[in-house]
Design an enzyme around this catalytic site. Structure first.
Site: not given
Length: 403
Positions: A224, A237
């Site tokens: 990501s 995250y």
């Protein structure tokens, strides 16, 4: 005229030339869309033209850049043909929904022998894969955070492959179990993200590497942009994906002598899993409020936490539902004769990385704050502090008028 310029001047021009040339190389390698690439080329041209206006005409500079483009195009030539999918086996994690499920379906349609892991063999995702895919696809129930289940999946895969070997490993399984400022996030959220996104992926990769080395295969990790850039409210995250990115880059160097190619997929915003489910965000919001101490909740304010929840839900609900850019990037990483180290999958990701790499950090940070989670409220304590300052200023002004 050129004899009038000193040696430092020419050294300066040489440094500028190297910088602009490096920038152009990075731009081309980034595979940005046509519009940002054209803007970047024109911007670099204007920059060099302004610096060299007194010693090189702009027209000549443009001609030189055009000539360089022609040479690059002639050198690269037409894109090479992808390798055949027939006879190749791929192991994919996290196929209950989202990227994993869509990739398993597509690879099966291309002729791959697919080993797809799911958390629930009786779930909707598993049943859909069984119903729509060929008999080549094998479903395995695996929680990648459980070493025994990973080892059993390895034994099952080896038993079915025999001497064929494994061509590709797609590490797709991942979670985002938090939203909110880092101070508001539980330690269990940080550990949960690391356990799945990093340690789980690490466990699967180490287990299946002997099969991949035997075939000189491919490893594809779904990461990501949050692992490279400081997205607000995604500390847990992002930290787990940053660890994954560094591991992937290190692995790429270490496996090069073995002939194993390693790629990272960096998707833009997509609607996957529970991300667009309001009930999911409401549950996360409720758990967060219950976990905060009264003092911390008082300083931030319940309305501040609620706004973040609403912003995340709104952002997720507006994300794209077309997962094909990510699926196609995975296919390229598996079948391209020379796969790229990184694939920017989806609109805006390449441009985001270009800004992050070449523009001032303050600009990149400002864009992330304005485009991702656009907060309007400050924490309650800061609002009180600002109100007190304004009241003090007002009182001081009134006293000055009375005097």
């Amino acid at each position: 005229m050129m004899d009038d310029y000193t040696l430092p001047f020419w050294i300066y021009l040489g440094v500028v030339t190297v910088f602009v040339g490096g920038a152009m190389k990075r731009i081309v390698a980034s595979h940005l869309s046509a519009a940002p690439t054209l803007v970047a080329w024109l911007g670099a041209t204007v920059l060099v033209e302004r610096l060299w206006a007194f010693c090189l005409p702009a027209v000549l500079l443009l001609a030189l850049l055009a000539f360089a483009c022609c040479l690059y195009s002639a050198r690269t030539g037409p894109p090479p043909t992808n390798l055949p999918a027939h006879g190749k086996a791929v192991f994919i994690t996290g196929c209950d929904s989202g990227f994993g499920k869509a990739t398993a379906k597509h690879l099966d349609s291309l002729g791959f022998e697919v080993f797809a892991t799911v958390l629930d063999l009786t779930g909707d995702g598993a049943r859909d894969l069984q119903r729509t895919c060929s008999s080549r696809l094998t479903l395995l129930q695996v929680d990648i955070t459980q070493p025994q289940q990973v080892h059993q999946a390895l034994l099952d895969t080896k038993a079915k492959l025999g001497l064929q070997g494994l061509w590709g490993l797609v590490n797709n399984a991942g979670v985002c179990v938090n939203f909110g400022d880092a101070e508001l996030s539980l330690m269990s959220n940080f550990r949960g993200c690391m356990e799945v996104n990093f340690f789980g992926t690490l466990s699967v990769t180490k287990s299946f590497l002997p099969l991949l080395r035997h075939n000189k295969g491919r490893i594809v990790n779904i990461s990501s942009p949050a692992g490279d850039q400081p997205f607000p409210c995604l500390a847990a995250y992002g930290a787990s994906k940053a660890a994954l990115n560094l591991f992937t880059n290190t692995l790429r160097h270490e496996l090069e002598p073995w002939g194993v190619q390693v790629s990272t997929i960096l998707p833009s915003s997509y609607r996957t899993g529970r991300s667009s489910n309001r009930a999911y965000w409401d549950q996360q919001h409720k758990q967060l409020l219950q976990s905060l101490s009264p003092a911390l909740l008082d300083e931030y304010g319940e309305d501040y936490v609620t706004e973040i929840k609403d912003l995340f839900h709104s952002y997720a609900s507006q994300a794209s539902t077309d997962l094909s850019p990510v699926v196609q990037a995975i296919v390229q990483a598996l079948l391209a004769p020379q796969p790229r180290p990184r694939y920017y999958a989806g609109p805006g990701v390449g441009l985001m990385y270009f800004i992050h790499s070449y523009c001032p950090f303050s600009l990149s940070s400002w864009l992330l704050q304005r485009l991702f989670v656009k907060k309007k409220l400050k924490p309650r304590a800061l609002r009180k502090e600002g109100l007190e300052i304004n009241l003090n200023l007002l009182n001081n002004n009134n006293e000055e008028k009375l005097q």
